[in-house]
Scaffold this motif. Structure first.
Motif, short mmCIF file in Angstrom:
data_model
loop_
_atom_site.label_atom_id
_atom_site.label_comp_id
_atom_site.label_asym_id
_atom_site.label_seq_id
_atom_site.Cartn_x
_atom_site.Cartn_y
_atom_site.Cartn_z
N GLU A 1 32.08 53.44 50.29
CA GLU A 1 33.42 53.34 49.73
C GLU A 1 33.45 52.32 48.61
O GLU A 1 32.82 51.26 48.70
N PRO A 2 34.15 52.61 47.50
CA PRO A 2 34.25 51.62 46.43
C PRO A 2 35.02 50.39 46.90
O PRO A 2 35.94 50.50 47.72
N ARG A 3 34.62 49.27 46.41
CA ARG A 3 35.31 48.03 46.77
C ARG A 3 36.64 47.95 46.03
O ARG A 3 36.71 48.31 44.85
N PRO A 4 37.70 47.49 46.68
CA PRO A 4 38.96 47.30 45.98
C PRO A 4 38.85 46.12 45.00
O PRO A 4 37.96 45.28 45.13
N VAL A 5 39.76 46.09 44.04
CA VAL A 5 39.73 45.07 42.98
C VAL A 5 40.91 44.13 43.14
O VAL A 5 42.06 44.57 43.32
N ALA A 6 40.64 42.85 43.07
CA ALA A 6 41.69 41.82 43.07
C ALA A 6 41.59 41.01 41.78
O ALA A 6 40.49 40.65 41.34
N LEU A 7 42.74 40.73 41.19
CA LEU A 7 42.83 39.83 40.04
C LEU A 7 43.34 38.49 40.55
O LEU A 7 44.41 38.41 41.16
N ALA B 1 39.17 29.14 43.44
CA ALA B 1 37.75 29.37 43.69
C ALA B 1 37.50 29.64 45.17
O ALA B 1 36.71 30.52 45.55
N GLY B 2 38.18 28.88 46.04
CA GLY B 2 38.05 29.12 47.47
C GLY B 2 38.53 30.50 47.87
O GLY B 2 37.92 31.18 48.70
N ILE B 3 39.63 30.94 47.26
CA ILE B 3 40.16 32.27 47.52
C ILE B 3 39.17 33.33 47.06
O ILE B 3 38.91 34.32 47.75
N ALA B 4 38.60 33.12 45.87
CA ALA B 4 37.64 34.10 45.33
C ALA B 4 36.44 34.27 46.25
O ALA B 4 36.01 35.40 46.52
N LEU B 5 35.91 33.17 46.76
CA LEU B 5 34.75 33.26 47.64
C LEU B 5 35.09 34.01 48.93
O LEU B 5 34.30 34.82 49.41
N ARG B 6 36.27 33.76 49.47
CA ARG B 6 36.67 34.46 50.70
C ARG B 6 36.86 35.95 50.44
O ARG B 6 36.42 36.79 51.22
N LEU B 7 37.51 36.30 49.34
CA LEU B 7 37.76 37.71 49.06
C LEU B 7 36.47 38.46 48.75
O LEU B 7 36.32 39.63 49.11
N ALA B 8 35.54 37.80 48.08
CA ALA B 8 34.24 38.43 47.84
C ALA B 8 33.55 38.75 49.16
O ALA B 8 32.98 39.83 49.34
N ALA B 9 33.62 37.81 50.10
CA ALA B 9 33.03 38.05 51.42
C ALA B 9 33.77 39.14 52.17
O ALA B 9 33.18 39.85 53.00
N ASP B 10 35.05 39.32 51.88
CA ASP B 10 35.85 40.36 52.53
C ASP B 10 35.60 41.75 51.96
O ASP B 10 36.08 42.74 52.51
N GLY B 11 34.90 41.81 50.83
CA GLY B 11 34.60 43.11 50.26
C GLY B 11 35.36 43.48 49.00
O GLY B 11 35.39 44.65 48.61
N TRP B 12 35.94 42.50 48.34
CA TRP B 12 36.67 42.75 47.10
C TRP B 12 35.79 42.54 45.88
O TRP B 12 34.95 41.63 45.85
N ASP B 13 35.98 43.36 44.85
CA ASP B 13 35.51 43.03 43.51
C ASP B 13 36.59 42.19 42.85
O ASP B 13 37.79 42.33 43.15
N LEU B 14 36.18 41.32 41.91
CA LEU B 14 37.09 40.28 41.45
C LEU B 14 37.14 40.15 39.93
O LEU B 14 36.11 40.07 39.27
#
Length: 251
Positions: A3-9, A21-34
């Motif tokens: 499945e394609p990863r969802p995108v977060a801005l 930066a802390g949010i970005a690291l958590r969302l990357a681990a959750d499976g988001w592209d950023l």
């Protein structure tokens, strides 16, 4: 087939020690592209010439977690920046289904010494840009579900334009929760309380720690945990809320 990863801005990702930066690291681990919005001149004006040191290492760390990462420099004081950011993100990663507003212009001044120029700049960046980004997010959403999370503050005394502009941000996001609900968009605000991201002096850190019932200051990870939940399926029913994730310091 994967499945394609969802995108977060995420806005305001200009420093490795910041909340964003802390949010970005958590969302990357959750499976988001950023997509990471930042503006180095603003970060250096507030935090000094080395404010953006290690930003490349952050991108590498996000990529090591499996995320496709698109850095998007943009001056949010400019009214056209929101539409330009979304054009770049859509071209590079696709349509975002989550928007995390973690940027801020913050220059201390009070009731008697705030200049009109600084008052207007705080509202242009912290408030107007957030509204325009929300507007663009809603217009470009291609899924039947979207998430908006904004980071706020109630620090107004001695910090008038910052606190006032963040208070206006709160109202905008809560309005979005109702106005955009028919698009499947939820919108919430997080007040993380005092988090040391490089701005505290030792005396300020000691004072604020003493006010914390938990006996410790909050960290970017504490805020990232709540953002992660709100962006997940488990947080879908939470909408139009100003959530205090501050360890009880405001209670």
């Amino acid at each position: 087939m994967t499945e394609p990863r969802p995108v977060a801005l995420i806005t305001g990702v200009g420093r490795t020690v910041g909340i964003a930066a802390g949010i970005a690291l958590r969302l990357a681990a959750d499976g988001w592209d950023l997509a990471l919005n930042y503006w180095t001149p603003a970060d250096r004006s507030i935090f000094g010439d080395s404010a953006d040191a290690g930003l490349g290492d952050l991108v590498s760390a996000l990529e090591s977690l499996g995320a496709a990462v698109l850095p998007v420099p943009a001056d949010l004081e400019l009214p056209d920046s929101a539409s330009e950011i979304f054009r770049e993100v859509q071209a590079g990663l696709g349509s975002p289904s989550a928007l995390v507003l973690s940027h801020a212009w913050d220059i201390d001044s009070g009731m008697l010494d705030t200049s009109v120029e600084q008052f207007d700049k705080h509202f242009a960046i912290n408030t107007r840009a957030s509204w325009l980004l929300i507007q663009q997010f809603a217009k470009q959403l291609e899924t039947d579900e979207g998430r908006i999370v904004a980071i706020t503050s109630d620090h107004t005394v001695g910090n008038l334009p910052y606190g006032a502009s963040k208070g206006a941000l709160d109202r905008i996001v809560i309005a979005a929760a109702k106005e955009l609900a028919h698009l499947g968009i939820s919108a919430n605000v997080i007040n993380p309380g005092p988090i040391d991201t490089g701005w505290m002096t030792p005396s300020v850190r000691e004072h604020l720690t003493g006010l914390q019932p938990t006996g410790r200051l909050g960290t970017p990870d504490d805020t990232a945990d709540l953002v992660s939940f709100l962006l997940s399926a488990h947080g879908a029913w939470i909408n139009g809320q100003l959530l205090k994730s501050d360890g009880g310091v405001s209670s």
